[in-house]
Design an enzyme around this catalytic site. Structure first.
Site, PDB file in Angstrom:
ATOM      1  N   LYS A  83       0.856  -1.189   0.000  1.00 58.51           N
ATOM      2  CA  LYS A  83       0.000   0.000   0.000  1.00 58.51           C
ATOM      3  C   LYS A  83       0.889   1.235   0.000  1.00 58.51           C
ATOM      4  O   LYS A  83       1.813   1.352   0.815  1.00 58.51           O
ATOM      5  CB  LYS A  83      -0.907   0.022   1.243  1.00 58.51           C
ATOM      6  CG  LYS A  83      -2.100  -0.909   1.092  1.00 58.51           C
ATOM      7  CD  LYS A  83      -2.888  -0.973   2.362  1.00 58.51           C
ATOM      8  CE  LYS A  83      -4.163  -0.204   2.266  1.00 58.51           C
ATOM      9  NZ  LYS A  83      -4.999  -0.416   3.477  1.00 58.51           N
TER      10      LYS A  83
HETATM   11  C1  E4P Z   1      -8.427  -0.225   3.415  1.00 58.53           C
HETATM   12  O1  E4P Z   1      -7.497  -0.824   2.887  1.00 58.53           O
HETATM   13  C2  E4P Z   1      -8.373   0.335   4.765  1.00 58.53           C
HETATM   14  O2  E4P Z   1      -7.684  -0.547   5.618  1.00 58.53           O
HETATM   15  C3  E4P Z   1      -9.716   0.549   5.411  1.00 58.53           C
HETATM   16  O3  E4P Z   1     -10.784   0.210   4.586  1.00 58.53           O
HETATM   17  C4  E4P Z   1      -9.812   1.839   6.139  1.00 58.53           C
HETATM   18  O4  E4P Z   1     -11.096   2.034   6.626  1.00 58.53           O
HETATM   19  P1  E4P Z   1     -11.469   2.885   7.915  1.00 58.53           P
HETATM   20  O5  E4P Z   1     -12.068   4.148   7.431  1.00 58.53           O
HETATM   21  O6  E4P Z   1     -12.459   2.022   8.629  1.00 58.53           O
HETATM   22  O7  E4P Z   1     -10.221   3.094   8.730  1.00 58.53           O
END
Ligand code: E4P
Length: 215
Positions: A83
């Site tokens: 990522k």
């Molecule tokens: C995606 O890869 C993220 O880990 C995740 O969906 C973030 O979501 P949140 O807004 O619940 O932190």
């Protein structure tokens, strides 16, 4: 449509992966911190369970550091996707990593233009955070529709991940739009699985089954 599970909780990953409905995993520093375990240990354990793509976040801010970090993370397992943050430095790194054959997931995307830039840079996946947009009074699913239209118009290779999912309706709407992937927290997968009418129906059938056994 592919489903990823959005957690670093190994027990939850095992539970839903074993049902056969989970194709991959996404994690982030917050989810790994919640597990209370060492970053590398958790990632390697997840990689032993799941054969599909596992997204793991690189946290550097400068292109060269992101590339070094991405190479290190990618070496943990062949199915790791790194990522990369949606920044100019991040996109520079994505371009290099793409040439090196390292898969990327550009994260923290909140607009169609950010998604377009990430796709042009050569991201394998682009993650749009719908829940966080909704919480600000914007329409997360509208962005998903825009991004899918753009990817289709230009036949871009990046796959759209609907992230930051807050309720089952987000998944239904993503599927109707045709988003490639939804990354779903375990508690939402649980909600998708069940319905009170299914429980009622099962109770009634069990009772009636008892009756016909007695004759
Ligand atoms: C995606 O890869 C993220 O880990 C995740 O969906 C973030 O979501 P949140 O807004 O619940 O932190």
């Amino acid at each position: 449509m592919e489903f990823f599970i959005d957690t670093a909780d190994v027990a939850m990953i095992k539970k839903y992966y074993n049902i056969g409905v989970v194709d991959g995993v996404t994690t982030n520093p917050t989810l790994i911190a919640k597990s209370g375990r060492r970053f590398e240990d958790v990632v390697k354990e997840i990689a032993e369970i799941v054969k599909g793509p596992i997204s793991v976040e690189a946290c550097s801010t400068v292109c060269d550091d992101l590339i070094t970090e991405a190479k290190k993370i990618a070496a943990y397992s062949e199915n790791i996707v790194v990522k990369i943050p949606m920044t100019a430095e991040g996109l520079k790194a994505v371009k290099v990593l793409d040439k090196l054959g390292i898969k990327t997931n550009v994260t923290l995307i909140f607009s169609a233009n950010q998604a377009l830039l990430a796709a042009k840079a050569g991201a394998t996946y682009i993650s749009v955070f719908v829940g966080r947009l909704d919480e600000r009074g914007q329409d997360g699913m509208e962005v998903i529709q825009e991004v899918m239209d753009i990817l289709d118009n230009y036949d871009l290779d990046s796959k759209l991940i609907v992230a930051s999912i807050r309720h089952p309706r987000h998944v239904t709407d993503s599927a109707r739009i045709g988003a490639h992937v939804a990354t779903i927290p375990p508690e939402i997968i649980e909600k998708m699985l069940s319905h009170p009418l299914t429980d009622d129906g099962l109770r009634i059938f069990a009772k009636d089954w008892e009756k016909v056994q007695k004759g």
